[in-house]
Motif scaffolding. Structure first.
Motif, PDB file in Angstrom:
ATOM      1  N   ALA A 148       2.799   3.898   4.229  1.00  0.00           N
ATOM      2  CA  ALA A 148       3.197   3.414   2.909  1.00  0.00           C
ATOM      3  C   ALA A 148       4.101   2.192   3.029  1.00  0.00           C
ATOM      4  O   ALA A 148       3.948   1.204   2.293  1.00  0.00           O
ATOM      5  CB  ALA A 148       3.888   4.531   2.127  1.00  0.00           C
ATOM      6  N   GLU A 149       5.032   2.236   3.981  1.00  0.00           N
ATOM      7  CA  GLU A 149       5.921   1.095   4.183  1.00  0.00           C
ATOM      8  C   GLU A 149       5.148  -0.126   4.666  1.00  0.00           C
ATOM      9  O   GLU A 149       5.398  -1.260   4.212  1.00  0.00           O
ATOM     10  CB  GLU A 149       7.015   1.463   5.188  1.00  0.00           C
ATOM     11  N   SER A 150       4.191   0.073   5.578  1.00  0.00           N
ATOM     12  CA  SER A 150       3.450  -1.075   6.091  1.00  0.00           C
ATOM     13  C   SER A 150       2.550  -1.681   5.014  1.00  0.00           C
ATOM     14  O   SER A 150       2.367  -2.902   4.973  1.00  0.00           O
ATOM     15  CB  SER A 150       2.632  -0.682   7.327  1.00  0.00           C
ATOM     16  N   VAL A 151       2.003  -0.854   4.123  1.00  0.00           N
ATOM     17  CA  VAL A 151       1.226  -1.392   3.006  1.00  0.00           C
ATOM     18  C   VAL A 151       2.143  -2.180   2.070  1.00  0.00           C
ATOM     19  O   VAL A 151       1.788  -3.277   1.594  1.00  0.00           O
ATOM     20  CB  VAL A 151       0.508  -0.267   2.239  1.00  0.00           C
ATOM     21  N   ARG A 152       3.316  -1.639   1.788  1.00  0.00           N
ATOM     22  CA  ARG A 152       4.251  -2.336   0.898  1.00  0.00           C
ATOM     23  C   ARG A 152       4.595  -3.715   1.454  1.00  0.00           C
ATOM     24  O   ARG A 152       4.593  -4.715   0.730  1.00  0.00           O
ATOM     25  CB  ARG A 152       5.528  -1.508   0.728  1.00  0.00           C
ATOM     26  N   VAL A 211      -7.360  -1.263   0.228  1.00  0.00           N
ATOM     27  CA  VAL A 211      -8.542  -0.688   0.869  1.00  0.00           C
ATOM     28  C   VAL A 211      -8.110   0.020   2.143  1.00  0.00           C
ATOM     29  O   VAL A 211      -7.520  -0.594   3.037  1.00  0.00           O
ATOM     30  CB  VAL A 211      -9.584  -1.778   1.204  1.00  0.00           C
ATOM     31  N   PHE A 212      -8.385   1.311   2.216  1.00  0.00           N
ATOM     32  CA  PHE A 212      -8.130   2.088   3.423  1.00  0.00           C
ATOM     33  C   PHE A 212      -9.395   2.093   4.282  1.00  0.00           C
ATOM     34  O   PHE A 212     -10.509   2.152   3.761  1.00  0.00           O
ATOM     35  CB  PHE A 212      -7.762   3.530   3.070  1.00  0.00           C
ATOM     36  N   THR A 213      -9.187   2.058   5.598  1.00  0.00           N
ATOM     37  CA  THR A 213     -10.341   2.067   6.483  1.00  0.00           C
ATOM     38  C   THR A 213     -10.083   2.970   7.677  1.00  0.00           C
ATOM     39  O   THR A 213      -8.947   3.120   8.137  1.00  0.00           O
ATOM     40  CB  THR A 213     -10.692   0.636   6.948  1.00  0.00           C
ATOM     41  N   ALA A 214     -11.173   3.598   8.146  1.00  0.00           N
ATOM     42  CA  ALA A 214     -11.121   4.465   9.329  1.00  0.00           C
ATOM     43  C   ALA A 214     -12.417   4.278  10.099  1.00  0.00           C
ATOM     44  O   ALA A 214     -13.391   3.712   9.588  1.00  0.00           O
ATOM     45  CB  ALA A 214     -10.940   5.928   8.919  1.00  0.00           C
ATOM     46  N   VAL A 248      -0.847   8.140   0.750  1.00  0.00           N
ATOM     47  CA  VAL A 248      -0.212   6.827   0.893  1.00  0.00           C
ATOM     48  C   VAL A 248      -0.219   6.088  -0.441  1.00  0.00           C
ATOM     49  O   VAL A 248       0.803   5.534  -0.868  1.00  0.00           O
ATOM     50  CB  VAL A 248      -0.906   5.998   1.991  1.00  0.00           C
ATOM     51  N   ALA A 249      -1.365   6.081  -1.110  1.00  0.00           N
ATOM     52  CA  ALA A 249      -1.454   5.392  -2.404  1.00  0.00           C
ATOM     53  C   ALA A 249      -0.491   6.013  -3.412  1.00  0.00           C
ATOM     54  O   ALA A 249       0.178   5.307  -4.183  1.00  0.00           O
ATOM     55  CB  ALA A 249      -2.888   5.440  -2.925  1.00  0.00           C
ATOM     56  N   SER A 250      -0.396   7.339  -3.416  1.00  0.00           N
ATOM     57  CA  SER A 250       0.514   8.024  -4.334  1.00  0.00           C
ATOM     58  C   SER A 250       1.961   7.655  -4.049  1.00  0.00           C
ATOM     59  O   SER A 250       2.758   7.453  -4.983  1.00  0.00           O
ATOM     60  CB  SER A 250       0.322   9.540  -4.211  1.00  0.00           C
ATOM     61  N   ALA A 251       2.322   7.539  -2.766  1.00  0.00           N
ATOM     62  CA  ALA A 251       3.690   7.165  -2.412  1.00  0.00           C
ATOM     63  C   ALA A 251       4.037   5.776  -2.928  1.00  0.00           C
ATOM     64  O   ALA A 251       5.215   5.470  -3.150  1.00  0.00           O
ATOM     65  CB  ALA A 251       3.867   7.216  -0.892  1.00  0.00           C
ATOM     66  N   LEU A 252       3.017   4.946  -3.119  1.00  0.00           N
ATOM     67  CA  LEU A 252       3.216   3.579  -3.614  1.00  0.00           C
ATOM     68  C   LEU A 252       2.931   3.440  -5.108  1.00  0.00           C
ATOM     69  O   LEU A 252       2.971   2.333  -5.642  1.00  0.00           O
ATOM     70  CB  LEU A 252       2.302   2.626  -2.835  1.00  0.00           C
ATOM     71  N   SER A 253       2.594   4.567  -5.748  1.00  0.00           N
ATOM     72  CA  SER A 253       2.225   4.580  -7.178  1.00  0.00           C
ATOM     73  C   SER A 253       1.036   3.669  -7.456  1.00  0.00           C
ATOM     74  O   SER A 253       0.977   2.979  -8.486  1.00  0.00           O
ATOM     75  CB  SER A 253       3.428   4.172  -8.044  1.00  0.00           C
ATOM     76  N   CYS A 295      -5.559  -1.218   4.887  1.00  0.00           N
ATOM     77  CA  CYS A 295      -4.709  -0.275   5.608  1.00  0.00           C
ATOM     78  C   CYS A 295      -5.576   0.538   6.570  1.00  0.00           C
ATOM     79  O   CYS A 295      -6.409   1.333   6.130  1.00  0.00           O
ATOM     80  CB  CYS A 295      -4.002   0.664   4.631  1.00  0.00           C
ATOM     81  N   PRO A 296      -5.403   0.375   7.893  1.00  0.00           N
ATOM     82  CA  PRO A 296      -6.213   1.106   8.870  1.00  0.00           C
ATOM     83  C   PRO A 296      -5.729   2.551   9.029  1.00  0.00           C
ATOM     84  O   PRO A 296      -5.223   2.955  10.074  1.00  0.00           O
ATOM     85  CB  PRO A 296      -6.043   0.287  10.145  1.00  0.00           C
ATOM     86  N   ILE A 297      -5.916   3.343   8.005  1.00  0.00           N
ATOM     87  CA  ILE A 297      -5.367   4.693   7.928  1.00  0.00           C
ATOM     88  C   ILE A 297      -5.902   5.600   9.041  1.00  0.00           C
ATOM     89  O   ILE A 297      -5.276   6.597   9.395  1.00  0.00           O
ATOM     90  CB  ILE A 297      -5.672   5.309   6.534  1.00  0.00           C
ATOM     91  N   GLY A 298      -7.060   5.251   9.602  1.00  0.00           N
ATOM     92  CA  GLY A 298      -7.663   6.085  10.630  1.00  0.00           C
ATOM     93  C   GLY A 298      -7.146   5.849  12.030  1.00  0.00           C
ATOM     94  O   GLY A 298      -7.590   6.514  12.964  1.00  0.00           O
ATOM     95  N   PHE A 299      -6.199   4.919  12.213  1.00  0.00           N
ATOM     96  CA  PHE A 299      -5.764   4.521  13.550  1.00  0.00           C
ATOM     97  C   PHE A 299      -4.253   4.667  13.683  1.00  0.00           C
ATOM     98  O   PHE A 299      -3.517   4.399  12.722  1.00  0.00           O
ATOM     99  CB  PHE A 299      -6.156   3.067  13.830  1.00  0.00           C
TER     100      PHE A 299
END
Length: 341
Positions: free
Chosen positions: A153-157, A169-172, A204-209, A251-255
């Motif tokens: 969440a912090e890195s997306v922000r 866009v999240f990717t894995a 993650v998206a929820s943490a960022l609203s 956001c490379p959520i899978g890595f």
């Protein structure tokens, strides 16, 4: 399993080449028995050679181990599935050092064959190769751990600060559809991998609203006739452009680290395509260098050594914990069946 005494922590990862001469034999290790055509290996080999034949993954793992070791009060050993240091060699080193029982941290947060069960197979193979090997207890999956979610969440922000407005866009890593279907116990309907990726993305998206976002895939490597999880990240960037989206944050959520599939598929291919289309592009960092990641590992260890409660943000089963490589559930996370010729 209640609190038990352990002598060490084995950091078990995928592995990567550390020089041009390593690339081809490394790729052959990765793809052995999977029916990947030579021309695909030729293509991926060029990705590695683009970066001097060196994957960042071993360096990133060593840096993470250095951060974790003071927090767990255990010696941390490093072993890989596909390249040196090979896990068999590491296990022999552990035995020689007198290690009798060790925890194993696999560098994947998710279920699925490559992300979870194949690490069980690594443990079985390594123990078979080292008579009298230590007992090995693999730690659980951590895709919904609060520190994993906080880090992303912090890195997306931070990445999103480049734009006034953007599409997240999240990717894995993509896998065959058949493998994803087998990625959970049949009683749970399978699809553990893609459902976990979707849940981590939601958290993650929820943490960022952020209410609207996409989950897509990358790094497909199999034969074209076999269906894999889609859409691909580059195709999705093109689709967003067609809809008038000006900026994208990926956001490379899978890595868990910025290894080659991140720096090639996202920082090179996807970024270049976005630039060709005139789109703004930013990529969120993975957790590997974040101090929260080291703390996450320490908390997983504490669950096993002192009975600390498991911190989770979802209702999903805390799966993946195994002893000596035995699968956590029958038929769970089996490899994809290759089509008959």
């Amino acid at each position: 399993m209640g609190p038990v005494s352990y002598d060490a922590l084995l950091w078990l990862s995928f592995g990567g080449p550390e020089g041009p001469e390593d690339v081809r034999p490394f790729l052959e290790n990765v793809t052995r028995g999977r029916g990947v055509p030579p021309e695909r290996l030729d293509e991926v080999e060029q990705h590695y050679l683009h970066f001097g034949g060196v994957s960042p993954i071993n360096r990133l793992n060593r840096e993470a181990i250095a951060a974790v070791e003071p927090l767990v009060d255990l010696p941390v050993y490093f072993g890989n599935r596909n390249w040196h240091p090979m896990v068999e060699d590491t296990l022999a080193e552990m035995k020689a050092a007198g290690v009798r029982r060790a925890l194993v941290f696999p560098t994947s947060a998710y279920g699925g064959y490559s992300a979870c069960r194949q690490y069980d197979e690594d443990i079985l193979r390594a123990r078979a190769a080292v008579p009298g090997a230590p007992e090995l207890v693999k730690l659980r999956q951590f895709f919904d751990h609060p520190l994993f979610i906080e880090s992303f969440a912090e890195s997306v922000r931070v990445a999103g600060e480049a734009f006034e407005d953007y599409r997240l866009v999240f990717t894995a890593h993509s896998v065959p559809v058949s493998a994803d279907k087998a990625a959970g116990p049949p009683a749970e309907g399978g699809h553990r991998y893609s459902r976990q990726v979707a849940e981590a993305s939601r958290l993650v998206a929820s943490a960022l609203s952020i209410a609207e976002y996409d989950v897509v895939w990358q790094s497909r490597s199999g034969p074209p006739q076999i269906p894999w999880l889609e859409p691909d990240i580059v195709d999705h960037v093109e689709a967003l452009h067609a809809k008038g989206v000006a900026n994208v944050v990926v956001c490379p959520i899978g890595f868990v680290s910025d290894h080659l599939e991140v720096v090639w598929d996202l920082d090179t291919e996807a970024r270049d395509r976005a630039a060709e289309l005139g789109m703004g592009f930013a990529r969120a960092a993975t957790p590997n260098g974040d101090p929260r990641f080291a703390q996450l590992v320490a908390e997983l260890v504490a669950e096993m050594t002192s009975g600390a409660p498991a911190r989770k943000l979802s209702s999903f089963t805390a799966a993946g914990c195994t002893v000596n490589g035995e699968p956590c559930a029958p038929l769970c996370c089996e490899p994809a069946k290759r089509p008959a010729r």
